[in-house]
Design an enzyme around this catalytic site. Sequence first.
Site, PDB file in Angstrom:
ATOM      1  N   GLY A 224       0.838  -1.198   0.000  1.00  0.00           N
ATOM      2  CA  GLY A 224       0.000   0.000   0.000  1.00  0.00           C
ATOM      3  C   GLY A 224       0.864   1.234   0.000  1.00  0.00           C
ATOM      4  O   GLY A 224       2.036   1.176  -0.391  1.00  0.00           O
ATOM      5  N   ASN A 225       0.291   2.344   0.474  1.00  0.00           N
ATOM      6  CA  ASN A 225       1.075   3.578   0.383  1.00  0.00           C
ATOM      7  C   ASN A 225       1.978   3.773   1.608  1.00  0.00           C
ATOM      8  O   ASN A 225       1.846   3.087   2.625  1.00  0.00           O
ATOM      9  CB  ASN A 225       0.165   4.780   0.090  1.00  0.00           C
ATOM     10  CG  ASN A 225      -0.709   5.140   1.266  1.00  0.00           C
ATOM     11  OD1 ASN A 225      -0.216   5.399   2.363  1.00  0.00           O
ATOM     12  ND2 ASN A 225      -2.015   5.142   1.052  1.00  0.00           N
ATOM     13  N   VAL A 228       0.428   4.633   5.205  1.00  0.00           N
ATOM     14  CA  VAL A 228      -0.123   3.476   5.922  1.00  0.00           C
ATOM     15  C   VAL A 228       1.004   2.492   6.261  1.00  0.00           C
ATOM     16  O   VAL A 228       0.971   1.836   7.310  1.00  0.00           O
ATOM     17  CB  VAL A 228      -1.259   2.807   5.118  1.00  0.00           C
ATOM     18  CG1 VAL A 228      -1.861   1.654   5.901  1.00  0.00           C
ATOM     19  CG2 VAL A 228      -2.348   3.821   4.772  1.00  0.00           C
ATOM     20  N   GLY A 229       2.018   2.447   5.402  1.00  0.00           N
ATOM     21  CA  GLY A 229       3.177   1.589   5.691  1.00  0.00           C
ATOM     22  C   GLY A 229       3.788   1.933   7.047  1.00  0.00           C
ATOM     23  O   GLY A 229       4.158   1.050   7.828  1.00  0.00           O
ATOM     24  N   GLU A 246       5.609  -3.353   0.952  1.00  0.00           N
ATOM     25  CA  GLU A 246       5.657  -3.152  -0.502  1.00  0.00           C
ATOM     26  C   GLU A 246       4.962  -1.829  -0.777  1.00  0.00           C
ATOM     27  O   GLU A 246       3.732  -1.759  -0.831  1.00  0.00           O
ATOM     28  CB  GLU A 246       4.954  -4.316  -1.221  1.00  0.00           C
ATOM     29  CG  GLU A 246       5.532  -5.688  -0.889  1.00  0.00           C
ATOM     30  CD  GLU A 246       6.945  -5.884  -1.434  1.00  0.00           C
ATOM     31  OE1 GLU A 246       7.293  -5.259  -2.449  1.00  0.00           O
ATOM     32  OE2 GLU A 246       7.705  -6.663  -0.826  1.00  0.00           O
ATOM     33  N   CYS A 280       1.949   0.415  -9.121  1.00  0.00           N
ATOM     34  CA  CYS A 280       3.030   0.862  -8.227  1.00  0.00           C
ATOM     35  C   CYS A 280       4.333   1.103  -8.973  1.00  0.00           C
ATOM     36  O   CYS A 280       5.096   1.984  -8.596  1.00  0.00           O
ATOM     37  CB  CYS A 280       3.231  -0.152  -7.109  1.00  0.00           C
ATOM     38  SG  CYS A 280       3.551  -1.812  -7.716  1.00  0.00           S
TER      39      CYS A 280
HETATM   40  P1  NAD Z   1      -3.454   1.992   1.113  1.00  0.00           P
HETATM   41  O1  NAD Z   1      -2.197   2.068   1.879  1.00  0.00           O
HETATM   42  O2  NAD Z   1      -4.431   3.103   1.180  1.00  0.00           O
HETATM   43  O3  NAD Z   1      -4.291   0.684   1.483  1.00  0.00           O
HETATM   44  C1  NAD Z   1      -3.708  -0.575   1.581  1.00  0.00           C
HETATM   45  C2  NAD Z   1      -4.375  -1.347   2.673  1.00  0.00           C
HETATM   46  O4  NAD Z   1      -4.174  -0.683   3.904  1.00  0.00           O
HETATM   47  C3  NAD Z   1      -5.867  -1.525   2.500  1.00  0.00           C
HETATM   48  O5  NAD Z   1      -6.176  -2.877   2.704  1.00  0.00           O
HETATM   49  C4  NAD Z   1      -6.476  -0.630   3.560  1.00  0.00           C
HETATM   50  O6  NAD Z   1      -7.634  -1.177   4.120  1.00  0.00           O
HETATM   51  C5  NAD Z   1      -5.398  -0.556   4.606  1.00  0.00           C
HETATM   52  N1  NAD Z   1      -5.397   0.728   5.282  1.00  0.00           N
HETATM   53  C6  NAD Z   1      -5.613   1.937   4.728  1.00  0.00           C
HETATM   54  N2  NAD Z   1      -5.503   2.905   5.662  1.00  0.00           N
HETATM   55  C7  NAD Z   1      -5.207   2.292   6.823  1.00  0.00           C
HETATM   56  C8  NAD Z   1      -4.956   2.745   8.150  1.00  0.00           C
HETATM   57  N3  NAD Z   1      -5.007   4.033   8.470  1.00  0.00           N
HETATM   58  N4  NAD Z   1      -4.662   1.825   9.088  1.00  0.00           N
HETATM   59  C9  NAD Z   1      -4.606   0.524   8.778  1.00  0.00           C
HETATM   60  N5  NAD Z   1      -4.840   0.039   7.549  1.00  0.00           N
HETATM   61  C10 NAD Z   1      -5.138   0.891   6.581  1.00  0.00           C
HETATM   62  O7  NAD Z   1      -2.896   1.728  -0.332  1.00  0.00           O
HETATM   63  P2  NAD Z   1      -3.668   1.890  -1.615  1.00  0.00           P
HETATM   64  O8  NAD Z   1      -4.057   3.320  -1.735  1.00  0.00           O
HETATM   65  O9  NAD Z   1      -4.704   0.806  -1.679  1.00  0.00           O
HETATM   66  O10 NAD Z   1      -2.547   1.575  -2.718  1.00  0.00           O
HETATM   67  C11 NAD Z   1      -1.826   2.563  -3.347  1.00  0.00           C
HETATM   68  C12 NAD Z   1      -0.395   2.578  -2.908  1.00  0.00           C
HETATM   69  O11 NAD Z   1       0.124   1.280  -2.826  1.00  0.00           O
HETATM   70  C13 NAD Z   1       0.492   3.302  -3.913  1.00  0.00           C
HETATM   71  O12 NAD Z   1       1.456   4.059  -3.229  1.00  0.00           O
HETATM   72  C14 NAD Z   1       1.164   2.169  -4.677  1.00  0.00           C
HETATM   73  O13 NAD Z   1       2.372   2.529  -5.269  1.00  0.00           O
HETATM   74  C15 NAD Z   1       1.309   1.152  -3.596  1.00  0.00           C
HETATM   75  N6  NAD Z   1       1.383  -0.200  -4.154  1.00  0.00           N
HETATM   76  C16 NAD Z   1       2.545  -0.863  -4.034  1.00  0.00           C
HETATM   77  C17 NAD Z   1       2.660  -2.124  -4.584  1.00  0.00           C
HETATM   78  C18 NAD Z   1       3.946  -2.878  -4.485  1.00  0.00           C
HETATM   79  O14 NAD Z   1       3.945  -4.055  -4.800  1.00  0.00           O
HETATM   80  N7  NAD Z   1       5.039  -2.280  -4.049  1.00  0.00           N
HETATM   81  C19 NAD Z   1       1.562  -2.715  -5.236  1.00  0.00           C
HETATM   82  C20 NAD Z   1       0.382  -2.006  -5.308  1.00  0.00           C
HETATM   83  C21 NAD Z   1       0.297  -0.735  -4.751  1.00  0.00           C
END
Ligand code: NAD
Length: 509
Positions: A224-225, A228-229, A246, A280
């Site tokens: 994810g982003n 949140v990471g 990731e 991503c």
């Molecule tokens: P996100 O971080 O918003 O969400 C990912 C997950 O985190 C979801 O399941 C969501 O429910 C959970 N989440 C969201 N906010 C949260 C919080 N405050 N506390 C706990 N959990 C929470 O990511 P996204 O917007 O779905 O994806 C986009 C980002 O992910 C982009 O930056 C993209 O580059 C990255 N991405 C990376 C890869 C990779 O393999 N490196 C693949 C796909 C996407």
Amino acid sequence: MRIEEYEGKPSLCCCAINRESSGILCQKTITIINLIMSRAEELVAKTRAAFESGRTKDIQWRIAQLKQLYKMVCDHESAFVEAEQKDLRKPPFETVMTEVAIIRSEIAHAINNLKDWTKPNHPSRTMLQAVASVYVKPEPYGVALIIGPWNYPTNPILNPLVAAIAAGNCAILKASEVAAHTADVIARLIPQYLDPECYPVYRGGVPETTELLKERFDFIFFTGNKTVGKIVMKAAAEHLTPVALELGGKSPVYIHKSSDPKIAAARISWGKWMNLGQTCVAPDYVLCDTEIKRDFIEAMKEVATKWYGENPQKSSDLTRLVNERQFNRLKGVLDQTPKEKIVFGGDTDAEDKYIAPTVIDECSLDDPAMADEIFGPILPVMAVNGKEDAVQTILKMEKPLALYVFSKDQQVVEYVLSNTSSGGVTVNDTILHMSNTNLPFGGVGPSGCGNYHGKFGFDTFSYQRGVYARSQNMEALFASRYPPYTEKNLKMNKYLVEEKPAGAGCILQ
Ligand code: NAD
């Protein structure tokens, strides 16, 4: 509110908590929080009990689960295609090639290699260890948590699951609530095919995930982003749980003047307009040598027209933005960009969550398009004067998830690679480095930590346990290590345990 009404409707819970945040929590809200908490706690406890039953440690059992997962993806390819069409209007071609086919390939690779991967590795030994059996045994961590994003709502959940199963873990799956149709398919199918106690699916959005993250896991795999990471890493730190993150970032492309601008344009367009830029590893911005920039931009226009027609909005081969929030974010970038810099595209339609493939020319690092990861169909282009200039610009940004370099001159490629850092690299194309199961896929620094795909995924989900096993014989031989310490025994022990550098004699002269 009864629990049945609450289940599957995370937004209700979110509103309730926010409404009460500044005052005393009402009884109803407390009940909801308790329900969520007990759901997370109970699920982790049950999954831990399943792990402690020991069944995931059996290699044949793991292979049987992987075969079931393979069968699930084959039996229900169309369910994933339909769900992603509903979530993102993703063309079936893209869902099959970037989600389903890659997952099937990963599962097949794990099935075909698992026996080798799980074999203990016997490292070299010092003289003192010659009487012992010394080996590294990959072992499962225990209960893993896998959290996935919405842009590829299937692959970043099922692909790490393959690695988790192969390594003998149990895993709780948390797909993105934003791609709700795909999350539904995953929640419906996984329990039909896999051991539901070992691989349960947890539904919900931010509040539910927040509660889940309070629990102790043995490994967390998050996609994810970056924001949140950090939340995930902080939650993991409470329990000293290892993580793989990731994440994303601004992945640059450098086009050297020796390149064919048409080839570069086609291959960059493929990586960028796929999934409407919501990838991503999508090329985020282009640094193009001044000499060929005009030809490159012309070629980008030609490619877009050839692939999507005069009005790309009518093409069935372009995905849509996932929601209004993403649309508004990207529309904001376009609105803040001077119109004369938008050299093609720029059309938007809020109702349709559509933004046309767009190229911004004459971009600078201060432009809004360069502030954050674009994650949409906007491509900023900047002119550079050669490889040194390109590298200097890349080094001003955070370490990206991917880096692309186009050049017919191998020395240019080597210069860029040896003077930059990124999660992965594709030379003279885009995205393809993540299509090879034998290459590690992951980020570095702010673009993530840990990697997966193939054996790298197996290793990420395995703890490498070092074992030194000797018999109770030959006590006299090793008694020289015990006190009382003497010079003579020290000399002998040094000889027995120390490894010497090759050519040690020369070093010490
Ligand atoms: P996100 O971080 O918003 O969400 C990912 C997950 O985190 C979801 O399941 C969501 O429910 C959970 N989440 C969201 N906010 C949260 C919080 N405050 N506390 C706990 N959990 C929470 O990511 P996204 O917007 O779905 O994806 C986009 C980002 O992910 C982009 O930056 C993209 O580059 C990255 N991405 C990376 C890869 C990779 O393999 N490196 C693949 C796909 C996407």
